[in-house]
Scaffold this active site. Structure first.
Site, PDB file in Angstrom:
ATOM      1  N   ASP A  78      30.762  43.707  29.986  1.00 53.19           N
ATOM      2  CA  ASP A  78      31.139  42.427  29.610  1.00 53.19           C
ATOM      3  C   ASP A  78      30.179  41.270  30.179  1.00 53.19           C
ATOM      4  O   ASP A  78      29.371  41.761  31.291  1.00 53.19           O
ATOM      5  CB  ASP A  78      32.340  42.105  29.782  1.00 53.19           C
ATOM      6  CG  ASP A  78      32.990  42.423  31.291  1.00 53.19           C
ATOM      7  OD1 ASP A  78      31.978  42.657  32.190  1.00 53.19           O
ATOM      8  OD2 ASP A  78      34.123  42.339  31.493  1.00 53.19           O
ATOM      9  N   ASN A 147      46.089  41.143  35.064  1.00 55.70           N
ATOM     10  CA  ASN A 147      47.108  41.484  33.901  1.00 55.70           C
ATOM     11  C   ASN A 147      46.843  42.449  32.840  1.00 55.70           C
ATOM     12  O   ASN A 147      47.198  42.631  31.798  1.00 55.70           O
ATOM     13  CB  ASN A 147      46.793  39.973  32.876  1.00 55.70           C
ATOM     14  CG  ASN A 147      45.237  40.147  32.581  1.00 55.70           C
ATOM     15  OD1 ASN A 147      44.417  40.931  32.674  1.00 55.70           O
ATOM     16  ND2 ASN A 147      45.069  39.213  31.747  1.00 55.70           N
TER      17      ASN A 147
HETATM   18  C1  GLP Z   1      36.760  41.232  35.655  1.00 52.88           C
HETATM   19  C2  GLP Z   1      35.946  42.014  34.781  1.00 52.88           C
HETATM   20  C3  GLP Z   1      36.571  43.462  34.629  1.00 52.88           C
HETATM   21  C4  GLP Z   1      36.878  43.649  36.171  1.00 52.88           C
HETATM   22  C5  GLP Z   1      38.397  42.804  36.647  1.00 52.88           C
HETATM   23  C6  GLP Z   1      38.826  42.897  37.891  1.00 52.88           C
HETATM   24  O1  GLP Z   1      37.124  40.190  35.173  1.00 52.88           O
HETATM   25  N1  GLP Z   1      35.882  41.698  33.478  1.00 52.88           N
HETATM   26  O2  GLP Z   1      35.622  44.307  34.321  1.00 52.88           O
HETATM   27  O3  GLP Z   1      37.309  44.997  36.301  1.00 52.88           O
HETATM   28  O4  GLP Z   1      38.042  41.586  36.122  1.00 52.88           O
HETATM   29  O5  GLP Z   1      37.899  42.375  38.858  1.00 52.88           O
HETATM   30  P1  GLP Z   1      38.157  42.429  40.265  1.00 52.88           P
HETATM   31  O6  GLP Z   1      37.595  43.891  40.684  1.00 52.88           O
HETATM   32  O7  GLP Z   1      37.425  41.224  40.954  1.00 52.88           O
HETATM   33  O8  GLP Z   1      39.692  42.767  40.680  1.00 52.88           O
END
Ligand code: GLP
Length: 256
Positions: A78, A147
């Site tokens: 993404d 979430n």
């Molecule tokens: C982000 C990304 C996800 C990621 C998630 C968790 O916004 N779009 O691909 O897995 O949130 O992020 P984190 O590892 O910082 O908790």
């Protein structure tokens, strides 16, 4: 909201480690084994705080001569809309900092979504086309939103969704704000691979650590499958490996 309750769910493999470091190290090993066996593997990569340690271990392995990624292809999950790859808060810049600039991936085989595209819909179509041309992802690394989102497939995402432009939820804007380097607020829109794109991967590795993820982990693994928790769509996949630390696994009835 239930989706396709008749779908036959599969048993994921669950690995629980004492610490987040142990879990990340195990994921790095899994990826390294894959690439040693299949140097031309197509890897799906994630951003976020959770995989940073994984990428550090991959870099180490390249520097030690244990592996080379120069034949591998990558697709990131993404990207925020409106941020060029040169912006420090873009996921493209994150990937360069955390992995690409310090390892030996070939630029020509690194696929990233262009957050600065003037036409986001056209960019989503371009990326979907690249994914299709690649022959599909061999190993998809995922993280989990608090979430339950995967990639930027927020609650409400459809099981059949493909690469598309999405609006981020308040939860996500809040959760990602502390990670910003330069912006004051998280961009409200992103382009993400869809749930169906993720489920097309031949193997999925989910890494989730920390107490904040425990509820989403539990809802994803114990079901029922629901668009309210996109991580629960992974119950459909026949080759998913969950790597958790004890905190993230703390609400599971059966801790693997
Ligand atoms: C982000 C990304 C996800 C990621 C998630 C968790 O916004 N779009 O691909 O897995 O949130 O992020 P984190 O590892 O910082 O908790």
């Amino acid at each position: 909201m239930m989706t396709d309750p008749s779908f036959e769910h599969c048993q994921p493999t669950i690995h629980v480690f004492p610490t987040a470091t142990d879990a990340a190290d195990a994921v790095a090993l899994h990826i390294l084994e894959k690439v040693k066996d299949h140097p031309k593997a197509v890897l799906g990569l994630a951003t976020g705080q959770t995989p940073r340690r994984v990428y550090a271990r991959l870099i180490e392995a390249v520097h030690n001569g244990a592996v080379s990624f120069d034949q591998a292809t990558t697709f990131n999950l993404d990207e925020y809309c409106g941020l060029p790859a040169t912006h420090p808060d873009s996921f493209a810049a994150f990937m360069r900092r955390e992995l690409f600039d310090q390892s030996d991936f070939a630029d020509s085989r690194v696929n990233l979504i262009d957050g600065s595209a003037t036409d986001n819909q056209a960019e989503a179509r371009r990326y979907a086309q690249c994914l299709q041309t690649s022959g599909g992802i061999d190993l998809q690394l995922l993280g989990l939103g608090t979430n339950g989102h995967i990639g930027f497939n927020e609650p409400g995402s459809d099981a059949g969704s493909r690469v598309r432009v999405v609006d981020l939820t308040e939860d996500t804007l809040e959760a990602n704000r502390p990670t910003l380097l330069q912006l004051d607020a998280v961009p409200g829109k992103a382009i993400t691979m869809g749930i169906a794109d993720i489920l097309d991967a031949r193997k999925i590795i989910m890494l989730a650590t920390g107490e904040a993820k425990a509820e989403a982990v539990c809802r994803s693994l114990e079901g029922p499958e629901s668009a309210d928790c996109p991580g629960s769509y992974l119950l459909r996949h026949r080759n998913v490996h969950w790597y958790l630390d004890a905190d993230a696994a703390s609400l599971l009835a059966d801790r693997g």
